[in-house]
Design a protein around this motif. Structure first.
Motif, PDB file in Angstrom:
ATOM      1  N   GLY A 426       0.818  -1.206   0.000  1.00  0.00           N
ATOM      2  CA  GLY A 426       0.000   0.000   0.000  1.00  0.00           C
ATOM      3  C   GLY A 426       0.852   1.257   0.000  1.00  0.00           C
ATOM      4  O   GLY A 426       2.079   1.197  -0.185  1.00  0.00           O
ATOM      5  N   TYR A 427       0.194   2.375   0.186  1.00  0.00           N
ATOM      6  CA  TYR A 427       0.881   3.666   0.109  1.00  0.00           C
ATOM      7  C   TYR A 427       0.648   4.442   1.384  1.00  0.00           C
ATOM      8  O   TYR A 427      -0.489   4.587   1.831  1.00  0.00           O
ATOM      9  CB  TYR A 427       0.390   4.441  -1.113  1.00  0.00           C
ATOM     10  CG  TYR A 427       0.794   3.725  -2.374  1.00  0.00           C
ATOM     11  CD1 TYR A 427       2.076   3.884  -2.881  1.00  0.00           C
ATOM     12  CD2 TYR A 427      -0.067   2.838  -2.999  1.00  0.00           C
ATOM     13  CE1 TYR A 427       2.492   3.183  -3.999  1.00  0.00           C
ATOM     14  CE2 TYR A 427       0.338   2.128  -4.126  1.00  0.00           C
ATOM     15  CZ  TYR A 427       1.615   2.306  -4.623  1.00  0.00           C
ATOM     16  OH  TYR A 427       2.023   1.614  -5.718  1.00  0.00           O
ATOM     17  N   ASP A 428       1.748   4.890   1.972  1.00  0.00           N
ATOM     18  CA  ASP A 428       1.656   5.673   3.202  1.00  0.00           C
ATOM     19  C   ASP A 428       1.968   7.122   2.843  1.00  0.00           C
ATOM     20  O   ASP A 428       3.126   7.519   2.763  1.00  0.00           O
ATOM     21  CB  ASP A 428       2.668   5.117   4.217  1.00  0.00           C
ATOM     22  CG  ASP A 428       2.554   5.810   5.564  1.00  0.00           C
ATOM     23  OD1 ASP A 428       1.440   6.270   5.895  1.00  0.00           O
ATOM     24  OD2 ASP A 428       3.568   5.893   6.283  1.00  0.00           O
ATOM     25  N   LEU A 429       0.909   7.883   2.584  1.00  0.00           N
ATOM     26  CA  LEU A 429       1.053   9.283   2.176  1.00  0.00           C
ATOM     27  C   LEU A 429       0.517  10.159   3.302  1.00  0.00           C
ATOM     28  O   LEU A 429      -0.609   9.959   3.761  1.00  0.00           O
ATOM     29  CB  LEU A 429       0.229   9.527   0.898  1.00  0.00           C
ATOM     30  CG  LEU A 429       0.267  10.954   0.335  1.00  0.00           C
ATOM     31  CD1 LEU A 429       1.613  11.232  -0.340  1.00  0.00           C
ATOM     32  CD2 LEU A 429      -0.863  11.189  -0.671  1.00  0.00           C
ATOM     33  N   TYR A 430       1.302  11.111   3.744  1.00  0.00           N
ATOM     34  CA  TYR A 430       0.839  11.990   4.834  1.00  0.00           C
ATOM     35  C   TYR A 430       1.700  13.244   4.888  1.00  0.00           C
ATOM     36  O   TYR A 430       2.748  13.328   4.257  1.00  0.00           O
ATOM     37  CB  TYR A 430       0.877  11.229   6.174  1.00  0.00           C
ATOM     38  CG  TYR A 430       2.276  10.843   6.589  1.00  0.00           C
ATOM     39  CD1 TYR A 430       3.040  11.669   7.397  1.00  0.00           C
ATOM     40  CD2 TYR A 430       2.847   9.655   6.149  1.00  0.00           C
ATOM     41  CE1 TYR A 430       4.338  11.335   7.754  1.00  0.00           C
ATOM     42  CE2 TYR A 430       4.144   9.321   6.498  1.00  0.00           C
ATOM     43  CZ  TYR A 430       4.875  10.174   7.297  1.00  0.00           C
ATOM     44  OH  TYR A 430       6.166   9.845   7.626  1.00  0.00           O
ATOM     45  N   TRP A 431       1.207  14.217   5.657  1.00  0.00           N
ATOM     46  CA  TRP A 431       1.939  15.477   5.851  1.00  0.00           C
ATOM     47  C   TRP A 431       2.651  15.479   7.187  1.00  0.00           C
ATOM     48  O   TRP A 431       2.105  14.988   8.177  1.00  0.00           O
ATOM     49  CB  TRP A 431       0.968  16.663   5.871  1.00  0.00           C
ATOM     50  CG  TRP A 431       0.301  16.947   4.582  1.00  0.00           C
ATOM     51  CD1 TRP A 431      -0.970  16.594   4.234  1.00  0.00           C
ATOM     52  CD2 TRP A 431       0.840  17.665   3.467  1.00  0.00           C
ATOM     53  NE1 TRP A 431      -1.244  17.047   2.965  1.00  0.00           N
ATOM     54  CE2 TRP A 431      -0.154  17.705   2.475  1.00  0.00           C
ATOM     55  CE3 TRP A 431       2.072  18.275   3.212  1.00  0.00           C
ATOM     56  CZ2 TRP A 431       0.039  18.324   1.245  1.00  0.00           C
ATOM     57  CZ3 TRP A 431       2.266  18.887   1.992  1.00  0.00           C
ATOM     58  CH2 TRP A 431       1.266  18.912   1.026  1.00  0.00           C
TER      59      TRP A 431
END
Ligand code: ASP
Length: 597
Positions: A426-431
């Motif tokens: 999966g993809y761990d996208l965050y700010w």
């Protein structure tokens, strides 16, 4: 040259059609008196059958070598059952050639263009012949995906009233903190242009100029030591907006990225994505760009071990430090004492005094400090980390500014060693938001982002002693990074638009008025003319492509990359200047030429 179809586009629905195609000879083999040739173009491969009965001048097909460019006219036929190739998009059909023409012969390529043999070729050779390398589907696909991603970004930004604006490449030094590449100026002997490390100053001036929303696919030049995900020139999607607060801006930017990822890679990422503060990221993962997919969060166990007989624990806590660590699930048997010594050395190189490891076994535990660890303390550690036999605990006792990043680096190191990052799905996208305003290097306060970044609480600066380094290091800024699977893929900030505040920051950074004048005077002056509040970001396009295409480094996704040391194997740059180039520049080369190793 007329062609009716692209090789890779022909399907079973085209059966019976007369076609004309042009492609490179990928592979040729003889079977039953016929010659089977895979012809390749950008769209893919198709099998062509040449036979003495059907093909004019069949005997000349014997000469075909790899990478010859051949035009074929023929008929599409469904392949007989049992000879279809499911792995190929065109695998249900073949072209029966009635005629052909050799458009261009080819030398034998210096390496095989078979996808499977990719790892057998030296990277230097692939770079030298990049135009052959990109005939391979994988490289070609990277180039196509790059295009698709950038076009999707452009489309989103155009729809949102951004203007695409170019900014100069021949310019003055820009403040990203790396070394500049410089270009001697013939018309101004003794003077040099600098290539921009980013369009930072120009994009801010576009805001002062009232452009409100800007973007650019910008080349940036930084003379740094290249690494896995660095190159001396790289591409940013650079943006700036006026009159937007952080919340709206980050929402828009995550929509931009997730839209473009969906368009180019068919990947769905749910929004809104997390926003975590820098402080939280450092406390929980010891990193400002953690890959959160493989867990291993840091735990502060100071309270549990503060009364331990183990002096390093009790004395560290007593003197205001922390004891923190993480649990590696399983793998106790995969780490020998020698491996553990290497990990201790790793932690020390990262700045820790030491590293304590504890292996949980079915009988109890094993550790170099086992005789000092009271049963009570061990029991509370096991419960805190929810540890089982076969797990390993890693603990660092130090001040928090050291313990967190050391553990963060060790966490990443261990995850890489056991392939946990590669296996994570999966993809761990965050700010990450609220970065510190300042950093400290060699005793000097430096900007964490760049000198034009707005403090999160500008009023706090008013009551601060600007010589109090600790107080300065505790200040937050309105700066943010966007992280994908453990890589920073973008970063930006709100900018200072008040000249007085800007001067205070310059002062803290130890930049004298003369120095400011000399370096950025032209830029700072603009802020005396009603500068609007503005903010921006820049995304690292090469890194995004590298992650999404699952490539080991950014060179794979750059159409014409340089080597790790910045050498261009294709053109042979950098190279010695010719005498006539030096004439008139007033430059004399005094060092010996060094060749690329
Ligand atoms: N110019 C900055 C950088 O290259 C990005 C920004 O602040 O917009 O990191």
């Amino acid at each position: 040259m007329e062609r009716t179809h692209r090789c890779g586009d022909i399907r079973v629905e085209d059966t019976g059609e007369d076609v004309s195609i042009v492609g490179w000879v990928h592979r040729a083999r003889d079977h039953g008196g016929k010659r089977f040739v895979d012809l390749r173009d950008r769209a893919g491969l198709v099998q062509v059958v040449f036979s003495p009965e059907e093909t004019t001048e069949f005997h000349r097909t014997q000469d075909f070598g790899r990478e010859w460019l051949v035009q074929v006219t023929g008929t599409v036929q469904e392949r007989p059952d049992g000879t279809k190739n499911e792995d190929l998009d065109t695998g249900d059909i073949e072209i029966h050639a009635s005629d052909f023409e050799v458009v261009n012969e080819s030398e034998m390529p210096p390496f095989s263009l078979d996808e499977e043999k990719r790892n057998e070729t030296r990277e230097e050779l692939r770079m030298e012949y990049r135009y052959l390398d990109m005939r391979k589907q994988r490289v070609a696909d990277n180039i196509r995906k790059r295009h698709a991603f950038l076009q999707a970004c452009r489309e989103y930004l155009n729809d949102n009233e951004f203007l695409e604006v170019e900014t100069p490449y021949l310019t003055k030094s820009t403040p990203e903190g790396a070394r500049d590449f410089v270009v001697p100026a013939r018309n101004f002997p003794g003077n040099f242009y600098a290539l921009p490390q980013s369009p930072q100053l120009f994009k801010q001036l576009l805001m002062v100029g009232g452009m409100e929303r800007y973007y650019q696919v910008a080349r940036c030049f930084r003379d740094e030591d290249t690494r896995k995900d660095r190159q001396p020139e790289f591409t940013q999607l650079d943006l700036e907006v006026s009159f937007m607060d952080q919340d709206d801006f980050l929402t828009m930017m995550e929509e931009l990225v997730t839209n473009a990822l969906a368009e180019a890679f068919r990947v769905e990422i749910e929004t809104p994505v997390d926003r975590i503060t820098h402080e939280e990221a450092m406390n929980r993962y010891g990193s400002d760009r953690p890959d959160r997919r493989y867990g291993m969060e840091l735990h502060d166990v100071s309270d549990l071990v503060k009364d331990s007989e183990l002096n390093i624990f009790s004395s560290t806590v007593e003197s205001g430090g922390v004891v923190k660590g993480f649990r590696l699930e399983g793998h106790a048997d995969d780490l020998s004492n020698n491996d553990m010594d290497d990990l201790i050395e790793f932690a020390q190189e990262e700045g820790a005094g030491g590293l304590i490891w504890i292996k949980l076994t079915s009988e109890g535990f094993e550790s170099p400090v086992e005789s000092y660890l009271e049963t009570e303390v061990m029991r509370s550690l096991i419960s805190e980390f929810d540890a089982q036999a076969g797990d390993v605990l890693f603990l660092v006792a130090d001040d928090i500014r050291t313990a967190n990043p050391v553990l963060g680096a060790l966490r990443r190191h261990v995850a890489e060693r056991f392939g946990m990052d590669a296996e994570a799905e999966g993809y761990d996208l965050y700010w990450i938001v609220d970065f510190p305003m300042f950093d400290e290097q060699d005793g000097q306060v430096t900007p964490e982002h760049h000198p034009f970044t707005m403090p999160k609480h500008p009023d706090r600066l008013e009551n601060i002693d600007t010589d109090d380094t600790d107080a300065l290091l505790n200040l937050d800024s309105d700066a943010y990074d966007i992280v994908l699977n453990g890589f920073e893929i973008g970063g930006g900030s709100r900018r200072i638009h008040d000249p007085d505040l800007q001067n205070t920051i310059f002062d803290i950074l130890g930049l004298s008025e003369d120095e400011v004048d000399e370096r950025f005077g032209w830029f700072v002056d603009a802020f005396q003319y009603g500068a609007p509040p503005h903010r921006g970001i820049a995304f690292g396009i090469d890194r995004i492509l590298m992650i999404m295409q699952d490539e080991p480094n950014i060179r794979e996704v750059i159409p014409f990359p340089k080597s790790k040391s910045g050498y261009d194997y294709l053109t042979g740059a950098p190279a010695e200047p010719r005498d006539d180039q030096l004439d008139g520049l007033g430059i004399e080369v005094t060092v010996e030429k060094q060749d690329e190793e």
